[in-house]
Design a protein around this motif. Structure first.
Motif, mmCIF file in Angstrom:
data_model
loop_
_atom_site.group_PDB
_atom_site.id
_atom_site.type_symbol
_atom_site.label_atom_id
_atom_site.label_comp_id
_atom_site.label_asym_id
_atom_site.label_seq_id
_atom_site.Cartn_x
_atom_site.Cartn_y
_atom_site.Cartn_z
ATOM 1 N N LEU A 72 -29.453 9.926 -5.810
ATOM 2 C CA LEU A 72 -28.222 9.659 -5.068
ATOM 3 C C LEU A 72 -28.621 9.202 -3.671
ATOM 4 O O LEU A 72 -29.329 9.921 -2.958
ATOM 5 N N VAL A 73 -28.203 7.979 -3.307
ATOM 6 C CA VAL A 73 -28.591 7.402 -2.020
ATOM 7 C C VAL A 73 -27.442 7.619 -1.037
ATOM 8 O O VAL A 73 -26.314 7.191 -1.300
ATOM 9 N N VAL A 74 -27.742 8.294 0.075
ATOM 10 C CA VAL A 74 -26.674 8.703 1.001
ATOM 11 C C VAL A 74 -27.021 8.352 2.446
ATOM 12 O O VAL A 74 -28.167 8.023 2.748
ATOM 13 N N ARG A 75 -26.036 8.435 3.309
ATOM 14 C CA ARG A 75 -26.277 8.221 4.749
ATOM 15 C C ARG A 75 -26.967 9.447 5.329
ATOM 16 O O ARG A 75 -26.685 10.575 4.907
ATOM 17 N N VAL A 99 -32.205 8.890 1.581
ATOM 18 C CA VAL A 99 -31.401 8.244 2.628
ATOM 19 C C VAL A 99 -31.415 6.729 2.414
ATOM 20 O O VAL A 99 -32.452 6.148 2.092
ATOM 21 N N GLY A 100 -30.244 6.112 2.564
ATOM 22 C CA GLY A 100 -30.088 4.674 2.335
ATOM 23 C C GLY A 100 -30.447 3.830 3.543
ATOM 24 O O GLY A 100 -30.956 4.334 4.551
ATOM 25 N N GLY A 101 -30.183 2.529 3.437
ATOM 26 C CA GLY A 101 -30.479 1.590 4.519
ATOM 27 C C GLY A 101 -29.212 0.974 5.077
ATOM 28 O O GLY A 101 -28.107 1.394 4.736
ATOM 29 N N ASP A 102 -29.400 -0.081 5.898
ATOM 30 C CA ASP A 102 -28.259 -0.695 6.571
ATOM 31 C C ASP A 102 -27.421 -1.578 5.648
ATOM 32 O O ASP A 102 -26.257 -1.851 5.940
ATOM 33 N N THR A 103 -28.021 -2.069 4.590
ATOM 34 C CA THR A 103 -27.269 -2.903 3.646
ATOM 35 C C THR A 103 -27.339 -2.268 2.266
ATOM 36 O O THR A 103 -28.213 -1.446 2.000
ATOM 37 N N ARG A 109 -33.020 -0.533 -2.767
ATOM 38 C CA ARG A 109 -34.499 -0.486 -2.730
ATOM 39 C C ARG A 109 -34.992 0.930 -2.488
ATOM 40 O O ARG A 109 -35.948 1.389 -3.084
ATOM 41 N N ARG A 110 -34.309 1.651 -1.585
ATOM 42 C CA ARG A 110 -34.692 3.057 -1.325
ATOM 43 C C ARG A 110 -34.524 3.882 -2.596
ATOM 44 O O ARG A 110 -35.327 4.751 -2.891
ATOM 45 N N GLY A 111 -33.465 3.584 -3.330
ATOM 46 C CA GLY A 111 -33.219 4.297 -4.585
ATOM 47 C C GLY A 111 -34.329 4.016 -5.583
ATOM 48 O O GLY A 111 -34.851 4.928 -6.227
ATOM 49 N N LEU A 112 -34.710 2.754 -5.674
ATOM 50 C CA LEU A 112 -35.789 2.365 -6.593
ATOM 51 C C LEU A 112 -37.081 3.104 -6.225
ATOM 52 O O LEU A 112 -37.798 3.598 -7.095
ATOM 53 N N ASP A 113 -37.365 3.175 -4.933
ATOM 54 C CA ASP A 113 -38.589 3.866 -4.474
ATOM 55 C C ASP A 113 -38.571 5.348 -4.830
ATOM 56 O O ASP A 113 -39.620 5.975 -4.907
ATOM 57 N N ALA A 114 -37.377 5.914 -5.002
ATOM 58 C CA ALA A 114 -37.274 7.374 -5.195
ATOM 59 C C ALA A 114 -37.294 7.802 -6.661
ATOM 60 O O ALA A 114 -37.374 8.990 -6.949
ATOM 61 N N ILE A 115 -37.222 6.856 -7.592
ATOM 62 C CA ILE A 115 -37.223 7.292 -9.006
ATOM 63 C C ILE A 115 -38.654 7.633 -9.428
ATOM 64 O O ILE A 115 -39.610 7.146 -8.838
#
Ligand code: CTP
Ligand code: MG
Length: 250
Positions: A72-75, A99-103, A109-115
């Motif tokens: 789960l990608v969040v602010r 934690v997510g990014g600005d777009t 991409r952050r989500g992909l890195d976390a799996i």
């Protein structure tokens, strides 16, 4: 269980194939500017039928037999509150918060890195599409397993016009060839990772994840998930989401 889901189960059983490991990446790191009044809560935290909006997607993926883990990608500002909320639910699948990014693209991409490394497929989903169901997830994931890339979508029902710069109709587009893309969008991890690298290198902005793999020349199978899988963008969408959820429970 939908017909496609049943058919795929039988086919898998007959061929002796195991189901590819699949991670869900749920994006909930947006600002919700088109919905919220300045200073108020972002849309992912708004309560919808007794649960925060983002929880509806988390629970749908948790209930899906096609999903092995969730990210789960969040602010950053909402991380603690969301972690606390999640503690109140007994989830069957592992869920990692990141934690997510600005777009949206950066958050994906952050989500992909976390799996985890053992995942073979990734299902990218907008938390704003809170009406997603396990049946829809099954249809898109199984289509992706068969063809490397698949997307939820719905056929366009309006007559679509191409207009000139000054607003005059130039022509009518053949509606039978048009779909509105929804999420989840599901890809083989290797393919999706390669596509994100290429887009990053070319500084290519995309409006959905399908576009990333389209840029690599990969075809994406479109799966009709119907018109209920709306994205909550405005106040009107939120009202409609409430009506649909209530109708489902009655
Ligand atoms: N999203 C994200 N990270 C961002 C931007 C968007 O994870 N930096 C997520 C949103 O939380 C949402 C999904 O991407 O679930 C689709 O985006 P959208 O509907 O545009 O949501 P917001 O960006 O939050 O809304 P707005 O564009 O109105 O500000
Ligand atoms: Mg946005």
């Amino acid at each position: 269980m939908s017909f496609t889901e049943k058919a795929n189960r039988v086919l898998r059983f007959l061929s002796g194939h195991r189901r590819p490991k699949t991670a869900a990446v749920i994006l909930a790191a947006g600002l919700g500017t088109r919905l919220k009044d300045p200073g108020s809560r972002t849309k992912q935290l708004l309560t919808l039928e007794g649960k925060p909006l983002f929880m509806h997607s988390v629970l749908a993926f948790d209930a899906s037999p096609y999903i092995d883990e969730m990210v789960l990608v969040v602010r950053k500002e909402e991380f603690r509150e969301i972690r606390r909320t999640l503690k109140g639910y007994k989830l069957k699948k592992p869920l990692r918060l990141t934690v997510g990014g600005d777009t949206r693209q950066a958050s994906a991409r952050r989500g992909l890195d976390a799996i985890s490394d053992k995942m073979e497929y990734i299902a990218v989903h907008d938390a704003a599409r809170c009406l997603i169901t396990p049946a829809m997830i099954a249809d898109v994931v199984t289509a992706a397993h068969a063809s490397r890339a698949a997307s939820a979508g719905t056929p366009v029902t309006d007559t679509v016009k191409q207009i000139s710069k000054d607003g005059y109709v130039e022509k009518t587009i053949d509606r039978s060839t048009l779909y509105r893309a929804q999420t989840p969008q599901v890809f083989e991890c290797k393919l999706y990772r390669a596509a994100t690298y290429v887009a990053l290198e070319k500084k290519q902005a995309v409006t959905d994840d399908n576009m990333l793999v389209e840029l690599l020349g990969q075809t994406v199978k479109m799966v009709d998930c119907g018109s209920e899988n709306i994205k909550v963008t405005t106040k009107e969408d939120l009202a409609l989401a409430r009506i649909i959820l209530r109708a489902r429970t009655n």
